[in-house]
Write an enzyme that holds these catalytic residues in place. Sequence first.
Site, PDB file in Angstrom:
ATOM      1  N   CYS A  29      67.761 -46.185 -57.372  1.00  0.00           N
ATOM      2  CA  CYS A  29      67.440 -46.623 -58.805  1.00  0.00           C
ATOM      3  C   CYS A  29      68.781 -47.335 -59.076  1.00  0.00           C
ATOM      4  O   CYS A  29      69.627 -46.578 -59.507  1.00  0.00           O
ATOM      5  CB  CYS A  29      66.843 -45.356 -59.774  1.00  0.00           C
ATOM      6  SG  CYS A  29      66.716 -46.188 -61.390  1.00  0.00           S
ATOM      7  N   CYS A  32      69.420 -46.827 -62.665  1.00  0.00           N
ATOM      8  CA  CYS A  32      70.105 -45.535 -63.123  1.00  0.00           C
ATOM      9  C   CYS A  32      71.572 -45.560 -62.648  1.00  0.00           C
ATOM     10  O   CYS A  32      72.259 -44.906 -63.385  1.00  0.00           O
ATOM     11  CB  CYS A  32      69.037 -44.475 -62.215  1.00  0.00           C
ATOM     12  SG  CYS A  32      67.566 -44.448 -62.852  1.00  0.00           S
TER      13      CYS A  32
END
Length: 106
Positions: A29, A32
């Site tokens: 991700c 993230c």
Amino acid sequence: MLEVDKKTFEDEVLKADGKVLVDYYGDGCVPCAALMPHVHEFAETYGDKIKFCQLNTTKARRLAIGQKILGLPVIAIYENGEKVDECVKDDATPENVEAMIKRHYA
């Protein structure tokens, strides 16, 4: 910053006294990964009043779904086992996350 998993999440987050911030992230991700250094900085700044944890949802998918984490990144704040606030996906900017932390920092 405490790394939690499906074995420790309940004790460290849901049964914790006071406020707990959980950084939900996943392998691969990119948003993230970009947000994580900021969250670590916030842990150093605000960690005296809020417990900071992170959970890799790739390794705890059922737990994440059970907490209604359906997209990433998610930064959530729990108080006495209840989710009381969160920043989700595009709203999970360093500025928004810090503003959320400040709302609960007392």
